[in-house]
Design an enzyme around this catalytic site. Sequence first.
Site, PDB file in Angstrom:
ATOM      1  N   LYS A  60       0.801  -1.230   0.000  1.00 16.71           N
ATOM      2  CA  LYS A  60       0.000   0.000   0.000  1.00 16.71           C
ATOM      3  C   LYS A  60       0.834   1.281   0.000  1.00 16.71           C
ATOM      4  O   LYS A  60       0.415   2.310   0.522  1.00 16.71           O
ATOM      5  CB  LYS A  60      -0.993   0.025   1.194  1.00 16.71           C
ATOM      6  CG  LYS A  60      -1.782  -1.251   1.398  1.00 16.71           C
ATOM      7  CD  LYS A  60      -2.328  -1.835   0.116  1.00 16.71           C
ATOM      8  CE  LYS A  60      -3.385  -0.956  -0.542  1.00 16.71           C
ATOM      9  NZ  LYS A  60      -3.741  -1.510  -1.879  1.00 16.71           N
ATOM     10  N   THR A  64       1.719  -0.188  -7.417  1.00 16.65           N
ATOM     11  CA  THR A  64       1.126  -0.236  -8.750  1.00 16.65           C
ATOM     12  C   THR A  64       1.495   1.024  -9.536  1.00 16.65           C
ATOM     13  O   THR A  64       1.752   0.966 -10.736  1.00 16.65           O
ATOM     14  CB  THR A  64      -0.405  -0.380  -8.640  1.00 16.65           C
ATOM     15  OG1 THR A  64      -0.692  -1.431  -7.714  1.00 16.65           O
ATOM     16  CG2 THR A  64      -1.035  -0.712  -9.983  1.00 16.65           C
ATOM     17  N   HIS A 121       6.983  -7.323  -2.181  1.00 16.63           N
ATOM     18  CA  HIS A 121       6.805  -6.592  -0.918  1.00 16.63           C
ATOM     19  C   HIS A 121       7.781  -7.117   0.132  1.00 16.63           C
ATOM     20  O   HIS A 121       7.697  -6.744   1.304  1.00 16.63           O
ATOM     21  CB  HIS A 121       5.375  -6.774  -0.385  1.00 16.63           C
ATOM     22  CG  HIS A 121       4.319  -6.052  -1.168  1.00 16.63           C
ATOM     23  ND1 HIS A 121       4.505  -4.797  -1.692  1.00 16.63           N
ATOM     24  CD2 HIS A 121       3.042  -6.401  -1.481  1.00 16.63           C
ATOM     25  CE1 HIS A 121       3.386  -4.423  -2.309  1.00 16.63           C
ATOM     26  NE2 HIS A 121       2.498  -5.375  -2.194  1.00 16.63           N
ATOM     27  N   SER A 151      -4.481   2.993   4.076  1.00 14.92           N
ATOM     28  CA  SER A 151      -4.694   2.297   2.817  1.00 14.92           C
ATOM     29  C   SER A 151      -4.735   0.776   3.029  1.00 14.92           C
ATOM     30  O   SER A 151      -5.574   0.072   2.454  1.00 14.92           O
ATOM     31  CB  SER A 151      -3.576   2.668   1.845  1.00 14.92           C
ATOM     32  OG  SER A 151      -3.742   2.000   0.627  1.00 14.92           O
ATOM     33  N   MET A 246      -4.947   6.087 -14.197  1.00  8.66           N
ATOM     34  CA  MET A 246      -4.754   4.681 -13.836  1.00  8.66           C
ATOM     35  C   MET A 246      -6.039   4.049 -13.333  1.00  8.66           C
ATOM     36  O   MET A 246      -6.306   2.882 -13.580  1.00  8.66           O
ATOM     37  CB  MET A 246      -3.645   4.547 -12.798  1.00  8.66           C
ATOM     38  CG  MET A 246      -2.262   4.720 -13.423  1.00  8.66           C
ATOM     39  SD  MET A 246      -0.924   4.429 -12.258  1.00  8.66           S
ATOM     40  CE  MET A 246      -1.243   2.751 -11.726  1.00  8.66           C
TER      41      MET A 246
END
Length: 309
Positions: A60, A64, A121, A151, A246
């Site tokens: 988070k 992306t 991650h 988030s 996006m």
Amino acid sequence: SVREPFSEPKRYTVAPSAAGRIELSHIQGIPLLERVVKYWPRVEKFQASEEDLLIATYPKAGTTWTQEVVDSILNEGDVEKCKRAPTQVRMPFLEMTAPDGSSSGITKLEVMDPPRVIKTHLPIQLVPRSFWDAGCKVIYMARNPKDTVVSYYHFDRMHLYQPEPTVHYSICLVLCKMGILGWGSWYDHVKGYWKERHNKKILYILYEDMKEDPVREVTRIAQFLKRQLSKSTIEHIVQMTAFSAMRENPMANYSTIPDTIFDRTASEFMRKGEVGDWKNHFSAGEDAAFEEHYRKIMSDCPIPIRFTI
Ligand SMILES: *[C@@H]1O[C@H](CO)[C@@H](O)[C@H](O)[C@H]1NC(C)=O
């Protein structure tokens, strides 16, 4: 706007279909999803190639976004090329396996030729050795922990194969160093890559810096990747990778993930993408307690992370 305290679990009911909700297992003391632990041996022995690029983040923290920026740079802003496949196919998630075991980052990577762009991650100590042996470049993005935890909380509400976001998503979570979330402590994660950034080929970027001046940060990433792009191409990439663009891009907005995994009635994957949403979740008292704790823990590692821009 309305404040949504973490400590109000009754407001966040989990869908009955959430049979897949699980607890976390551990590798070297780091809490990870059970399916990451189950297939760990094949992750650990993954063979990276020198040309591969690793994009590493705490969950988070703008993963992306960084992926889309990198793919746009490598494809010189060609929108159609960047829409060739969904994010998780273009840039596989190294340690992840689908909840039903049908596919994994490793199975996707094994059929791709280097140079591959790989998402992880993992904290730095769990990154497979071959990445360092091969001398791979790494782009690490860090995001301020208040927005990250907010988030993460909303992500766990919508992701039915993540642990249930109830009691442990209280402010206590932040005070407990976030060490009980998947992929471990936020502090250890951001510090681990920070301390190694000069010893290894790590470009360390900050979410808030990229939000504040995306042209500057995209240029830095392009330079790190040794790509000469014109000013207009950089500006085009900034437009392509803006949150609003996006969110509407079916190849970047995870719309291909089925509703049985992402419960979009609970929250959206592309939720806000802002700096400072934590202000809608932290009371003044919680914030003061957090700040005191944060200053203490970060005193040995002054990463210039900002909570507002
Ligand atoms: C993703 O993009 C598609 C195409 O623009 C859009 O229809 C959809 O609403 C977007 N968001 C999600 C969560 O799928």
